[in-house]
Design a protein around this motif. Structure first.
Motif, PDB file in Angstrom:
ATOM      1  N   MET A   1       0.826  -1.163  -0.098  1.00 23.58           N
ATOM      2  CA  MET A   1      -0.125  -0.185   0.089  1.00 23.58           C
ATOM      3  C   MET A   1       0.919   1.309   0.079  1.00 23.58           C
ATOM      4  O   MET A   1       1.860   1.245   0.867  1.00 23.58           O
ATOM      5  N   GLU A   2       0.341   2.288  -0.877  1.00 18.99           N
ATOM      6  CA  GLU A   2       1.162   3.372  -0.780  1.00 18.99           C
ATOM      7  C   GLU A   2       1.103   4.393   0.365  1.00 18.99           C
ATOM      8  O   GLU A   2       0.158   4.635   0.897  1.00 18.99           O
ATOM      9  N   ARG A   3       2.218   4.779   0.901  1.00 22.40           N
ATOM     10  CA  ARG A   3       2.223   5.743   1.995  1.00 22.40           C
ATOM     11  C   ARG A   3       2.163   7.071   1.521  1.00 22.40           C
ATOM     12  O   ARG A   3       3.275   7.336   1.040  1.00 22.40           O
ATOM     13  N   LEU A   4       1.431   7.906   2.033  1.00 20.57           N
ATOM     14  CA  LEU A   4       1.334   9.593   1.686  1.00 20.57           C
ATOM     15  C   LEU A   4       2.253  10.115   2.935  1.00 20.57           C
ATOM     16  O   LEU A   4       2.115  10.255   4.038  1.00 20.57           O
ATOM     17  N   ILE A   5       3.310  10.791   2.217  1.00 22.50           N
ATOM     18  CA  ILE A   5       4.282  11.651   3.269  1.00 22.50           C
ATOM     19  C   ILE A   5       4.012  13.217   2.798  1.00 22.50           C
ATOM     20  O   ILE A   5       3.938  13.408   1.437  1.00 22.50           O
ATOM     21  N   VAL A   6       3.691  13.844   3.413  1.00 25.21           N
ATOM     22  CA  VAL A   6       3.543  15.425   3.383  1.00 25.21           C
ATOM     23  C   VAL A   6       4.855  16.120   3.877  1.00 25.21           C
ATOM     24  O   VAL A   6       5.174  15.876   5.154  1.00 25.21           O
ATOM     25  N   ILE A   7       5.305  16.807   3.158  1.00 28.98           N
ATOM     26  CA  ILE A   7       6.497  17.725   3.503  1.00 28.98           C
ATOM     27  C   ILE A   7       5.985  19.241   3.523  1.00 28.98           C
ATOM     28  O   ILE A   7       5.519  19.739   2.593  1.00 28.98           O
ATOM     29  N   VAL A   8       6.203  20.003   4.618  1.00 31.76           N
ATOM     30  CA  VAL A   8       5.766  21.184   4.715  1.00 31.76           C
ATOM     31  C   VAL A   8       6.529  22.110   4.123  1.00 31.76           C
ATOM     32  O   VAL A   8       7.853  22.283   4.457  1.00 31.76           O
ATOM     33  N   LEU A   9       5.979  23.210   3.381  1.00 32.88           N
ATOM     34  CA  LEU A   9       6.744  24.294   2.702  1.00 32.88           C
ATOM     35  C   LEU A   9       6.279  25.701   3.260  1.00 32.88           C
ATOM     36  O   LEU A   9       5.352  25.722   3.687  1.00 32.88           O
ATOM     37  N   PHE A  10       7.346  26.377   3.256  1.00 37.61           N
ATOM     38  CA  PHE A  10       6.960  27.805   3.712  1.00 37.61           C
ATOM     39  C   PHE A  10       8.361  28.631   3.365  1.00 37.61           C
ATOM     40  O   PHE A  10       9.364  28.156   3.307  1.00 37.61           O
ATOM     41  N   PRO A  78      10.348  20.540   7.844  1.00 45.98           N
ATOM     42  CA  PRO A  78      11.687  21.094   7.857  1.00 45.98           C
ATOM     43  C   PRO A  78      11.911  22.246   8.563  1.00 45.98           C
ATOM     44  O   PRO A  78      10.867  22.628   9.403  1.00 45.98           O
ATOM     45  N   GLY A  79      12.881  22.857   8.613  1.00 44.59           N
ATOM     46  CA  GLY A  79      13.088  24.362   9.458  1.00 44.59           C
ATOM     47  C   GLY A  79      13.700  25.428   8.786  1.00 44.59           C
ATOM     48  O   GLY A  79      14.019  25.281   7.493  1.00 44.59           O
ATOM     49  N   ALA A  80      13.670  26.374   9.438  1.00 40.30           N
ATOM     50  CA  ALA A  80      14.301  27.712   8.823  1.00 40.30           C
ATOM     51  C   ALA A  80      15.172  28.254  10.056  1.00 40.30           C
ATOM     52  O   ALA A  80      14.817  28.184  11.092  1.00 40.30           O
ATOM     53  N   VAL A  81      16.416  29.117   9.597  1.00 42.37           N
ATOM     54  CA  VAL A  81      17.064  29.690  10.575  1.00 42.37           C
ATOM     55  C   VAL A  81      17.240  31.308  10.013  1.00 42.37           C
ATOM     56  O   VAL A  81      17.200  31.552   9.078  1.00 42.37           O
ATOM     57  N   GLU A  82      17.559  32.152  11.145  1.00 40.88           N
ATOM     58  CA  GLU A  82      18.040  33.634  10.807  1.00 40.88           C
ATOM     59  C   GLU A  82      19.446  33.760  11.634  1.00 40.88           C
ATOM     60  O   GLU A  82      19.661  32.974  12.632  1.00 40.88           O
ATOM     61  N   VAL A  83      20.272  34.667  10.932  1.00 38.81           N
ATOM     62  CA  VAL A  83      21.661  34.804  11.658  1.00 38.81           C
ATOM     63  C   VAL A  83      21.657  36.319  11.823  1.00 38.81           C
ATOM     64  O   VAL A  83      21.699  37.117  10.968  1.00 38.81           O
ATOM     65  N   ASP A  84      22.028  36.484  13.225  1.00 42.43           N
ATOM     66  CA  ASP A  84      22.065  38.130  13.664  1.00 42.43           C
ATOM     67  C   ASP A  84      23.498  38.542  13.376  1.00 42.43           C
ATOM     68  O   ASP A  84      24.270  38.053  12.595  1.00 42.43           O
ATOM     69  N   GLU A  85      23.735  39.716  13.540  1.00 44.43           N
ATOM     70  CA  GLU A  85      24.843  40.574  12.981  1.00 44.43           C
ATOM     71  C   GLU A  85      26.038  40.038  13.735  1.00 44.43           C
ATOM     72  O   GLU A  85      27.138  40.209  13.178  1.00 44.43           O
ATOM     73  N   GLN A  86      25.884  39.254  14.852  1.00 46.72           N
ATOM     74  CA  GLN A  86      26.978  38.895  15.378  1.00 46.72           C
ATOM     75  C   GLN A  86      27.309  37.480  15.100  1.00 46.72           C
ATOM     76  O   GLN A  86      28.221  36.750  15.613  1.00 46.72           O
ATOM     77  N   GLY A  87      26.616  36.807  14.056  1.00 44.62           N
ATOM     78  CA  GLY A  87      26.814  35.615  13.423  1.00 44.62           C
ATOM     79  C   GLY A  87      26.079  34.558  14.154  1.00 44.62           C
ATOM     80  O   GLY A  87      26.287  33.258  13.793  1.00 44.62           O
ATOM     81  N   ARG A  88      25.182  34.818  15.139  1.00 45.64           N
ATOM     82  CA  ARG A  88      24.638  33.784  15.817  1.00 45.64           C
ATOM     83  C   ARG A  88      23.221  33.177  15.147  1.00 45.64           C
ATOM     84  O   ARG A  88      22.467  33.816  14.620  1.00 45.64           O
ATOM     85  N   VAL A  89      23.220  31.999  15.268  1.00 45.84           N
ATOM     86  CA  VAL A  89      22.324  31.255  14.480  1.00 45.84           C
ATOM     87  C   VAL A  89      20.784  30.890  15.453  1.00 45.84           C
ATOM     88  O   VAL A  89      21.129  30.592  16.588  1.00 45.84           O
TER      89      VAL A  89
END
Length: 325
Positions: A1-10, A78-89
């Motif tokens: 049986m085929e299994r449905l995998i959903v990957i979230v996009l943003f 999945p995820g997302a990050v931002e990096v500040d002026e001091q290079g911190r993630v």
């Protein structure tokens, strides 16, 4: 049986988080001659292209609203990050995406996060009371923002019942292979790993990073004792020896290690010795007895027990997976 995998996009999602797992699942279908496997769809708020962190635009297959009545086998976040002026993630999550994930999780058999996607699961309340991992660079953030979660920054992935969390970017492949093994068996996952030209399947307890890559401590004194340990791993390294080297009491030594490194002296020494043993197993043909001697474990039994504690595998299994030539 085929299994449905959903990957979230943003918007600004990490590209490899999105593209890595589908490659694993597609190869499974080929290895099984198309008889069974997964159907992977990319879901977003609309069908407009989504711009990833790499600047590459990805087209969704389906909207979140269209999934409302669908039974989902696996929800991959999945995820997302931002990096500040001091290079911190810092991991970031959109409240609208968090709410969509929370709702979709209610119609899903299994939920998994890739890398910093664990922060989205956490914000959705899906990790409370569970053990979870994420990329080491945001693990402290996850623990601070969600004290109800048992955050372990070391393993490449963790399974807590029906919720899986993965570590760094390339660990998405290991997590995906683990999902395949859970659904179709170890043999199928191994066949896919060979197609990917990967080092077979890494166990979940495999560390994200080595002792040598740990964050720099904040005091010169603890750095000095760490260097002392690295130079004397094959010898005797008792708490008494280290306390004498640092000119402190044994109790104070333990307190400093726990404050600076988050572990006892004995745990740090064992981690450092495992690191040496890993290198020997990856790059030499030394017998296990020789590896145990060079790394300070002295006996193969002690070496094996340490590998089971640290990596959830044995020295022999580790060498079979990670031998470099």
């Amino acid at each position: 049986m085929e299994r449905l995998i959903v990957i979230v996009l943003f918007d600004q999602v990490d590209l490899l988080d999105v593209t890595g797992p589908p490659e694993v699942f597609a190869l499974l279908r080929r290895e099984l001659d198309g008889e069974t496997g997964y159907r992977v769809v990319l879901a977003a708020e609309t069908l407009e292209p989504v711009t990833t962190s790499a600047g590459v635009r990805v087209l969704p297959d389906i909207t979140f609203d269209e999934l409302a009545s669908r039974r989902i086998d696996t929800l991959l976040v999945p995820g997302a990050v931002e990096v500040d002026e001091q290079g911190r993630v810092r991991a970031i999550s959109d409240p609208a995406v968090v709410e969509r994930v929370r709702v979709l999780a209610g119609q899903t058999r299994r939920v998994a996060s890739v890398c910093v996607g664990a922060h989205i699961l956490a914000d959705a309340g899906l990790l409370d009371g569970r053990r979870a991992t994420t990329h080491w660079s945001t693990a402290q953030q996850l623990a601070a923002e969600h004290p109800a979660i048992e955050v372990d920054a070391d393993p490449i992935f963790i399974r807590d019942k029906d919720v899986w969390t993965g570590a760094g970017l390339t660990a998405c492949l290991d997590l995906s292979l683990a999902l395949v093994a859970d659904d179709f068996g170890e043999a199928a996952a191994l066949r896919v790993a060979r197609q990917l030209v990967m080092f077979l399947k890494r166990p979940s307890g495999q560390s994200q990073f080595s002792v040598s890559l740990e964050p720099v401590s904040t005091t010169r004194r603890i750095d000095d004792v760490r260097h002392y340990i690295s130079r004397h791993l094959a010898g005797s390294l008792t708490v008494v020896d280290l306390a004498a080297h640092m000119h402190v009491s044994e109790r104070q030594l333990t307190r400093v290690f726990k404050t600076e490194l988050g572990m006892t002296p004995a745990a740090y020494i064992e981690s450092a010795r495992v690191e040496v043993a890993r290198n020997q197993l990856e790059t030499t043909d030394h017998t296990l007895e020789r590896v145990a001697s060079l790394s300070g474990f002295n006996t193969t039994d002690t070496l094996t027990r340490a590998f089971r504690r640290q990596l959830d595998t044995t020295p022999t299994e580790y060498r079979n997976r990670f031998r470099l030539n």
